[in-house]
Design a protein around this motif. Structure first.
Motif, mmCIF file in Angstrom:
data_model
loop_
_atom_site.group_PDB
_atom_site.id
_atom_site.type_symbol
_atom_site.label_atom_id
_atom_site.label_comp_id
_atom_site.label_asym_id
_atom_site.label_seq_id
_atom_site.Cartn_x
_atom_site.Cartn_y
_atom_site.Cartn_z
ATOM 1 N N PRO A 131 0.832 -1.202 0.000
ATOM 2 C CA PRO A 131 0.000 0.000 0.000
ATOM 3 C C PRO A 131 0.870 1.257 0.000
ATOM 4 N N VAL A 132 0.549 2.209 -0.858
ATOM 5 C CA VAL A 132 1.365 3.407 -0.998
ATOM 6 C C VAL A 132 0.473 4.627 -1.182
ATOM 7 N N VAL A 133 0.890 5.742 -0.588
ATOM 8 C CA VAL A 133 0.269 7.044 -0.810
ATOM 9 C C VAL A 133 1.398 8.028 -1.093
ATOM 10 N N SER A 134 1.065 9.190 -1.635
ATOM 11 C CA SER A 134 2.121 10.155 -1.933
ATOM 12 C C SER A 134 1.686 11.568 -1.580
ATOM 13 N N TYR A 135 2.694 12.395 -1.287
ATOM 14 C CA TYR A 135 2.460 13.833 -1.170
ATOM 15 C C TYR A 135 2.793 14.426 -2.525
ATOM 16 N N ASP A 136 1.774 14.957 -3.174
ATOM 17 C CA ASP A 136 1.772 15.364 -4.575
ATOM 18 C C ASP A 136 1.705 14.116 -5.446
ATOM 19 N N PRO A 137 1.066 14.234 -6.602
ATOM 20 C CA PRO A 137 0.965 13.084 -7.500
ATOM 21 C C PRO A 137 2.175 12.982 -8.414
ATOM 22 N N ASP A 138 2.360 11.813 -8.987
ATOM 23 C CA ASP A 138 3.206 11.688 -10.171
ATOM 24 C C ASP A 138 2.381 12.301 -11.311
ATOM 25 N N PRO A 139 2.861 13.378 -11.960
ATOM 26 C CA PRO A 139 2.032 14.054 -12.967
ATOM 27 C C PRO A 139 1.710 13.204 -14.180
ATOM 28 N N ASP A 140 2.404 12.085 -14.347
ATOM 29 C CA ASP A 140 2.156 11.208 -15.495
ATOM 30 C C ASP A 140 1.589 9.859 -15.072
ATOM 31 N N ALA A 141 0.977 9.825 -13.891
ATOM 32 C CA ALA A 141 0.317 8.601 -13.413
ATOM 33 C C ALA A 141 -1.098 8.971 -12.975
ATOM 34 N N ALA A 142 -1.922 9.378 -13.953
ATOM 35 C CA ALA A 142 -3.262 9.871 -13.644
ATOM 36 C C ALA A 142 -4.136 8.814 -12.986
ATOM 37 N N GLU A 143 -3.812 7.544 -13.204
ATOM 38 C CA GLU A 143 -4.640 6.478 -12.646
ATOM 39 C C GLU A 143 -4.392 6.301 -11.142
ATOM 40 N N PHE A 144 -3.286 6.844 -10.632
ATOM 41 C CA PHE A 144 -2.973 6.718 -9.204
ATOM 42 C C PHE A 144 -3.576 7.906 -8.459
ATOM 43 N N ARG A 145 -4.554 7.635 -7.590
ATOM 44 C CA ARG A 145 -5.294 8.715 -6.946
ATOM 45 C C ARG A 145 -5.104 8.755 -5.428
ATOM 46 N N TYR A 146 -4.230 7.935 -4.911
ATOM 47 C CA TYR A 146 -4.020 7.918 -3.466
ATOM 48 C C TYR A 146 -2.941 8.939 -3.072
ATOM 49 N N TRP A 147 -3.282 10.206 -3.214
ATOM 50 C CA TRP A 147 -2.312 11.242 -2.877
ATOM 51 C C TRP A 147 -2.992 12.444 -2.230
ATOM 52 N N VAL A 148 -2.188 13.149 -1.468
ATOM 53 C CA VAL A 148 -2.551 14.437 -0.886
ATOM 54 C C VAL A 148 -1.517 15.429 -1.398
ATOM 55 N N GLY A 149 -1.934 16.636 -1.724
ATOM 56 C CA GLY A 149 -0.961 17.588 -2.248
ATOM 57 C C GLY A 149 -1.320 19.023 -1.934
ATOM 58 N N ALA A 150 -0.381 19.897 -2.227
ATOM 59 C CA ALA A 150 -0.620 21.330 -2.060
ATOM 60 C C ALA A 150 -1.433 21.850 -3.230
ATOM 61 N N ASP A 151 -2.244 22.856 -2.957
ATOM 62 C CA ASP A 151 -3.016 23.506 -4.015
ATOM 63 C C ASP A 151 -2.130 24.587 -4.635
ATOM 64 N N TYR A 152 -1.164 24.154 -5.442
ATOM 65 C CA TYR A 152 -0.178 25.084 -5.985
ATOM 66 C C TYR A 152 -0.823 26.130 -6.888
ATOM 67 N N ARG A 153 -1.735 25.696 -7.730
ATOM 68 C CA ARG A 153 -2.278 26.632 -8.719
ATOM 69 C C ARG A 153 -2.988 27.794 -8.049
ATOM 70 N N GLU A 154 -3.852 27.499 -7.096
ATOM 71 C CA GLU A 154 -4.567 28.569 -6.415
ATOM 72 C C GLU A 154 -3.606 29.416 -5.586
#
Length: 336
Positions: A131-154
């Motif tokens: 089992p794995v989660v990440s802080y920020d997504p891999d930008p080229d792994a759209a199928e992996f959704r188990y992540w929390v990240g910063a709202d950089y754009r806003e």
């Protein structure tokens, strides 16, 4: 999966495999490592071993940034480790899964911090069925959704709004070259914000290994151009310090003639000769949400419908002084 499968994979007896986890009798370091590595490869969890998670720090500049004096990677890594310890897990930090393999008797899950594009460690952990989660997504792994990240754009949009409200009309961005979600989000938010104001993008990419001096070189080039910027956003506080050096050498006042801000706050920005405005990660909330997500995975909860994006905190300092926008009370530094 049974202990006998682990013993067979490791090439040891069932008794040796059992003692490798229980510690009731001595087992050679080599045999123990082979048993623990086989357990990880097969997805075997030893009930007698303490629960454990691995925290994998992915961006290649994390170590060089620490040597340069920035603490953003270290602050987030420390918060994650403390959050895991507070929930009863033992913790191992590493660059990738190969460093973990055979080093711990039991691995319940992994937390990846800032995965790179097409991240090799994310693929490796997923292939191991850990089992794995990440802080920020891999930008080229759209199928992996188990992540929390910063709202950089806003958050970048808010930072640029702060600059434009102060009368800045020609804003440049100075970024590192690591390809990850953080960098891509900054570029996208920057391009959108400056386009809205009618400005063309002014982007410079710094070799991360050149650090402060590399940023100084690129900012000096920008300041010598026929239409120099009146504001800069950098992707790190190391680059912000380089920008301050370039402004000083060019004889420009900060913030009078050039405003400078960084997308990653920290002591290098806070205690600069001219304190630099920055965006700060809410490490406590981020770490808690990551552990919640990991424990949901361990319970085999359904995939989250939405990923958590946590706003960054805008900390305004003298480098972007704007008399048109009164200061709000600033949050205290998270550093000790």
């Amino acid at each position: 999966m049974h202990l006998s499968d682990v013993a067979r994979r490791a090439g040891v007896s069932l008794t040796t495999a059992s003692h490798s986890f229980s510690g009731r009798r001595p087992v050679s370091a080599g045999s123990k490592r082979r048993v623990w590595a086989a357990a990880l490869e097969l997805g075997f969890t030893a009930p007698s071993a303490r629960r454990a998670v691995a925290v994998l720090v992915r961006p290649p500049e994390a170590m060089s940034a620490w040597a340069s004096g920035t603490t953003s990677f270290a602050d987030m890594t420390g918060a994650i480790c403390t959050a895991a310890l507070s929930r009863g897990y033992s913790v191992m930090t590493a660059h990738d899964l190969d460093e973990v393999r055979g080093a711990v008797p039991r691995l319940d899950g992994c937390i990846l911090l800032w995965p790179n594009s097409h991240d090799a460690s994310l693929k490796q952990v997923l292939a191991s069925d850990t089992p794995v989660v990440s802080y920020d997504p891999d930008p080229d792994a759209a199928e992996f959704r188990y992540w929390v990240g910063a709202d950089y754009r806003e958050s970048i949009r808010e930072l640029i709004g702060h600059l434009t409200r102060g009368g800045r009309r020609r804003i440049a961005a100075v970024l590192g070259q690591t390809d990850n979600a953080y960098r891509r989000a900054i570029i996208a938010a920057y391009r959108a914000a400056v386009a809205q104001s009618g400005q063309g993008p002014l982007l410079r990419v710094v070799d991360t290994d050149t650090g402060q001096q590399g940023a100084q070189h690129h900012v000096t080039s920008l300041l010598r151009s026929p239409r120099p910027p009146d504001a800069l956003i950098t992707s790190s506080s190391v680059f912000a310090r380089g920008a301050l050096d370039a402004a000083a050498r060019a004889g420009l006042s900060v913030p009078g003639e050039l405003a400078i801000a960084t997308a990653t706050d920290g002591p290098l920005a806070e205690f600069a000769p001219t304190p630099v405005t920055g965006l700060r990660i809410d490490t406590h909330t981020s770490a808690a949400r990551l552990m919640d997500l990991l424990e949901a995975r361990l319970r085999r909860a359904p995939e989250p419908e939405e990923t958590a994006r946590i706003p960054l905190i805008l900390v305004r300092r003298h480098s972007t002084d704007n008399h048109r926008e009164p200061y709000a009370e600033q949050p205290p530094s998270q550093g000790v």
